[in-house]
Design an enzyme around this catalytic site. Structure first.
Site, PDB file in Angstrom:
ATOM      1  N   ASP A 139      61.737  20.351  23.106  1.00 44.84           N
ATOM      2  CA  ASP A 139      61.306  21.591  23.743  1.00 44.84           C
ATOM      3  C   ASP A 139      62.228  22.699  23.253  1.00 44.84           C
ATOM      4  O   ASP A 139      63.448  22.624  23.401  1.00 44.84           O
ATOM      5  CB  ASP A 139      61.383  21.472  25.273  1.00 44.84           C
ATOM      6  CG  ASP A 139      60.623  22.586  25.968  1.00 44.84           C
ATOM      7  OD1 ASP A 139      59.662  22.303  26.687  1.00 44.84           O
ATOM      8  OD2 ASP A 139      61.001  23.768  25.773  1.00 44.84           O
TER       9      ASP A 139
ATOM     10  N   ARG B 239      46.330  23.098  24.133  1.00 47.27           N
ATOM     11  CA  ARG B 239      45.370  24.090  23.675  1.00 47.27           C
ATOM     12  C   ARG B 239      44.990  23.720  22.240  1.00 47.27           C
ATOM     13  O   ARG B 239      45.865  23.342  21.449  1.00 47.27           O
ATOM     14  CB  ARG B 239      45.955  25.510  23.709  1.00 47.27           C
ATOM     15  CG  ARG B 239      46.083  26.080  25.121  1.00 47.27           C
ATOM     16  CD  ARG B 239      44.710  26.376  25.763  1.00 47.27           C
ATOM     17  NE  ARG B 239      44.786  26.912  27.103  1.00 47.27           N
ATOM     18  CZ  ARG B 239      44.616  26.205  28.230  1.00 47.27           C
ATOM     19  NH1 ARG B 239      44.409  24.904  28.162  1.00 47.27           N
ATOM     20  NH2 ARG B 239      44.657  26.787  29.395  1.00 47.27           N
TER      21      ARG B 239
ATOM     22  N   ASP C 129      41.485  16.629  23.849  1.00 46.68           N
ATOM     23  CA  ASP C 129      40.754  17.249  24.960  1.00 46.68           C
ATOM     24  C   ASP C 129      40.462  18.712  24.657  1.00 46.68           C
ATOM     25  O   ASP C 129      39.677  19.334  25.353  1.00 46.68           O
ATOM     26  CB  ASP C 129      41.586  17.150  26.250  1.00 46.68           C
ATOM     27  CG  ASP C 129      40.828  17.658  27.474  1.00 46.68           C
ATOM     28  OD1 ASP C 129      39.696  17.171  27.701  1.00 46.68           O
ATOM     29  OD2 ASP C 129      41.340  18.539  28.181  1.00 46.68           O
TER      30      ASP C 129
ATOM     31  N   GLU D 130      36.232  26.702  21.404  1.00 44.29           N
ATOM     32  CA  GLU D 130      35.677  26.137  22.648  1.00 44.29           C
ATOM     33  C   GLU D 130      34.653  27.085  23.233  1.00 44.29           C
ATOM     34  O   GLU D 130      34.908  28.293  23.264  1.00 44.29           O
ATOM     35  CB  GLU D 130      36.799  25.874  23.648  1.00 44.29           C
ATOM     36  CG  GLU D 130      37.724  24.770  23.168  1.00 44.29           C
ATOM     37  CD  GLU D 130      38.706  24.294  24.248  1.00 44.29           C
ATOM     38  OE1 GLU D 130      38.558  24.695  25.416  1.00 44.29           O
ATOM     39  OE2 GLU D 130      39.605  23.524  23.915  1.00 44.29           O
TER      40      GLU D 130
ATOM     41  N   HIS E  30      37.737  19.576  27.186  1.00 41.01           N
ATOM     42  CA  HIS E  30      38.641  20.368  28.036  1.00 41.01           C
ATOM     43  C   HIS E  30      38.481  20.008  29.524  1.00 41.01           C
ATOM     44  O   HIS E  30      38.226  20.871  30.360  1.00 41.01           O
ATOM     45  CB  HIS E  30      38.397  21.875  27.824  1.00 41.01           C
ATOM     46  CG  HIS E  30      39.637  22.679  28.102  1.00 41.01           C
ATOM     47  ND1 HIS E  30      40.040  23.728  27.331  1.00 41.01           N
ATOM     48  CD2 HIS E  30      40.568  22.576  29.087  1.00 41.01           C
ATOM     49  CE1 HIS E  30      41.158  24.233  27.830  1.00 41.01           C
ATOM     50  NE2 HIS E  30      41.497  23.545  28.893  1.00 41.01           N
TER      51      HIS E  30
HETATM   52  N1  LIG Z   1      43.318  20.510  29.044  1.00 40.75           N
HETATM   53  C1  LIG Z   1      43.505  20.955  30.275  1.00 40.75           C
HETATM   54  O1  LIG Z   1      42.611  20.910  31.112  1.00 40.75           O
HETATM   55  C2  LIG Z   1      44.866  21.471  30.662  1.00 40.75           C
HETATM   56  C3  LIG Z   1      45.303  21.349  31.984  1.00 40.75           C
HETATM   57  C4  LIG Z   1      46.596  21.787  32.311  1.00 40.75           C
HETATM   58  C5  LIG Z   1      47.413  22.374  31.328  1.00 40.75           C
HETATM   59  N2  LIG Z   1      46.915  22.511  30.066  1.00 40.75           N
HETATM   60  C6  LIG Z   1      47.763  23.099  29.017  1.00 40.75           C
HETATM   61  O2  LIG Z   1      48.871  22.239  28.816  1.00 40.75           O
HETATM   62  C7  LIG Z   1      49.960  22.998  28.275  1.00 40.75           C
HETATM   63  C8  LIG Z   1      51.224  22.688  29.062  1.00 40.75           C
HETATM   64  O3  LIG Z   1      51.081  23.168  30.405  1.00 40.75           O
HETATM   65  P1  LIG Z   1      52.358  23.205  31.369  1.00 40.75           P
HETATM   66  O4  LIG Z   1      51.867  23.544  32.711  1.00 40.75           O
HETATM   67  O5  LIG Z   1      53.156  21.999  31.161  1.00 40.75           O
HETATM   68  O6  LIG Z   1      53.146  24.454  30.758  1.00 40.75           O
HETATM   69  P2  LIG Z   1      54.705  24.753  30.939  1.00 40.75           P
HETATM   70  O7  LIG Z   1      54.866  26.206  30.650  1.00 40.75           O
HETATM   71  O8  LIG Z   1      55.202  24.200  32.232  1.00 40.75           O
HETATM   72  O9  LIG Z   1      55.382  23.895  29.773  1.00 40.75           O
HETATM   73  C9  LIG Z   1      55.271  24.223  28.432  1.00 40.75           C
HETATM   74  C10 LIG Z   1      56.573  23.834  27.739  1.00 40.75           C
HETATM   75  O10 LIG Z   1      56.427  24.111  26.338  1.00 40.75           O
HETATM   76  C11 LIG Z   1      57.657  24.603  25.877  1.00 40.75           C
HETATM   77  N3  LIG Z   1      57.469  25.352  24.640  1.00 40.75           N
HETATM   78  C12 LIG Z   1      57.001  26.611  24.500  1.00 40.75           C
HETATM   79  N4  LIG Z   1      56.990  26.972  23.209  1.00 40.75           N
HETATM   80  C13 LIG Z   1      57.470  25.908  22.520  1.00 40.75           C
HETATM   81  C14 LIG Z   1      57.702  25.682  21.153  1.00 40.75           C
HETATM   82  N5  LIG Z   1      57.460  26.624  20.224  1.00 40.75           N
HETATM   83  N6  LIG Z   1      58.188  24.478  20.787  1.00 40.75           N
HETATM   84  C15 LIG Z   1      58.468  23.527  21.721  1.00 40.75           C
HETATM   85  N7  LIG Z   1      58.269  23.694  23.025  1.00 40.75           N
HETATM   86  C16 LIG Z   1      57.768  24.879  23.429  1.00 40.75           C
HETATM   87  C17 LIG Z   1      58.166  25.473  27.011  1.00 40.75           C
HETATM   88  O11 LIG Z   1      59.556  25.668  26.934  1.00 40.75           O
HETATM   89  C18 LIG Z   1      57.770  24.651  28.224  1.00 40.75           C
HETATM   90  O12 LIG Z   1      58.804  23.794  28.658  1.00 40.75           O
HETATM   91  C19 LIG Z   1      49.513  24.458  28.337  1.00 40.75           C
HETATM   92  O13 LIG Z   1      49.001  24.822  27.074  1.00 40.75           O
HETATM   93  C20 LIG Z   1      48.398  24.441  29.354  1.00 40.75           C
HETATM   94  O14 LIG Z   1      47.512  25.512  29.181  1.00 40.75           O
HETATM   95  C21 LIG Z   1      45.685  22.068  29.710  1.00 40.75           C
END
Ligand SMILES: NC(=O)c1ccc[n+]([C@@H]2O[C@H](COP(=O)([O-])OP(=O)(O)OC[C@H]3O[C@@H](n4cnc5c(N)ncnc54)[C@H](O)[C@@H]3O)[C@@H](O)[C@H]2O)c1
Length: 323
Positions: free
Chosen positions: A168, A230, A254, A259, A278
């Site tokens: 991260d 995403r 997913d 999309e 998704h």
């Molecule tokens: N498919 C779905 O239905 C669904 C559901 C929930 C969340 N999501 C997606 O899942 C992803 C994660 O969600 P979350 O709630 O855990 O978000 P979050 O913000 O809690 O966690 C994301 C993490 O990514 C890290 N990060 C950011 N840029 C980075 C980089 N360049 N390199 C490495 N790490 C990096 C951040 O520091 C953070 O710890 C998001 O894209 C969210 O939109 C999708």
């Protein structure tokens, strides 16, 4: 006070609002004439389909808060809302467990060829030897983005006996460790060590196509790639090529670069990929939680309290200019 809801929301949350406010559920406005209808409302609740553009915000004379029942804010013009003093809130914790469980489901599905074996059996083929799988216990999982979803994936994977590595960019190594993963300093370093790679970052200019041809070439041959974050975080073309050439053993996706994904997406023709459209965050529990979290936020705003998950803190405590 009037609240407009343009997408299907669990009733539990709406009932709380109905005690004090007029709540209009107008699902046809998610893709329709929101600009014409938004005028009298003080609060707007959307999910991911309604586009809250600057034109909508311009027309929203009384609007104080836009609530996104879910995580991403891709469909809300947050800057435009900020310029107009409109608060934007969301429910960032509502579907993280669902998304983490789905990531694990895709991983397990591919380790054991569940969809392939299901299709074969339903086509009349009883083929026990064709579907020799691999155990995930003892394998190494690489998590990119050890945030809310990533940390839960780390715990789940640890519980089934996987070794868990985490990269991260913004979370300190010690915190990554507390979240259940061995910290790794860079993506470059992570890739050659893992049997399964799973992405959990937001989509940003930095993460767009983070998993490209070069990154995939650094994975162990036959690795499994999972993405529930995403779509554009991975290059779909690069993943397609790697799957065709069997450099990637399998993928569980997913999310897609476009999309809704076109039905003729060539990746759907490959038998070593399992896809869902998704739905990682879509569960009964997540929907209920999202509804409860955003209605609680709206109640705070309409009572003059600061919301907890304010995406544009610049607007607080400055009152909305049209209030
Ligand atoms: N498919 C779905 O239905 C669904 C559901 C929930 C969340 N999501 C997606 O899942 C992803 C994660 O969600 P979350 O709630 O855990 O978000 P979050 O913000 O809690 O966690 C994301 C993490 O990514 C890290 N990060 C950011 N840029 C980075 C980089 N360049 N390199 C490495 N790490 C990096 C951040 O520091 C953070 O710890 C998001 O894209 C969210 O939109 C999708």
């Amino acid at each position: 006070m009037r609240v407009l809801v343009t997408e299907k929301l669990s009733e539990q949350g709406l009932e709380l609002l109905r005690r004090d406010f007029q709540v209009d559920v107008r699902l046809e406005l998610a893709t329709g004439a929101l600009v014409q209808e938004i005028g009298p409302y003080e609060a707007l609740i959307v999910r991911s389909q309604t586009r809250v553009t600057s034109e909508v915000l311009d027309a929203a004379e009384h609007l104080r808060v836009v609530a996104r029942a879910g995580i991403g804010l891709d469909n809300v013009d947050v800057d435009a809302a900020t310029r107009r003093g409109v608060m934007v809130v969301n429910a960032p914790q509502s579907n993280v467990i669902s998304a983490a469980e789905h990531s694990l489901a895709l991983m397990l599905a591919q380790a054991r060829s569940v969809p392939q074996a299901d299709a074969a059996l339903k086509a009349g083929k009883w083929e026990r030897t064709a579907w020799e799988g691999v155990e995930l216990a003892g394998k190494t999982l690489g998590i990119v983005g050890v945030g809310n979803v990533g940390r839960r994936v780390a715990r789940f994977a640890g519980a089934i006996g996987m070794r868990v590595l985490g990269y991260d960019k913004y979370v300190p190594a010690e915190e990554v460790r507390r979240r259940g993963a061995e910290p790794v300093g860079s993506l470059e370093e992570l890739l050659p060590q893992v049997d399964v790679l799973t992405c959990h970052t937001p989509l940003t200019p930095e993460t767009r196509h983070m998993i490209d041809e070069r990154a995939l070439s650094r994975l162990r041959p036959g690795a499994i790639f999972i993405n529930t974050s995403r779509g554009p975080v991975h290059s779909e073309r690069a993943v397609f090529e790697a799957l065709v050439q069997k450099r990637l053993g399998a993928a569980g996706l997913d999310v897609f670069e476009q999309e809704p994904s076109p039905v003729d997406n060539p990746i759907f023709n490959l038998d070593n990929v399992v896809c869902s459209g998704h739905v990682a965050g879509v569960t009964l529990e997540a929907n209920r939680e999202a509804s409860l979290q955003v209605t609680a936020e709206i109640l705070r705003v309409l009572r003059g309290e600061r919301p907890r998950d304010l995406a544009n803190p610049e607007v607080w405590p400055r009152p909305a200019h049209r209030r």
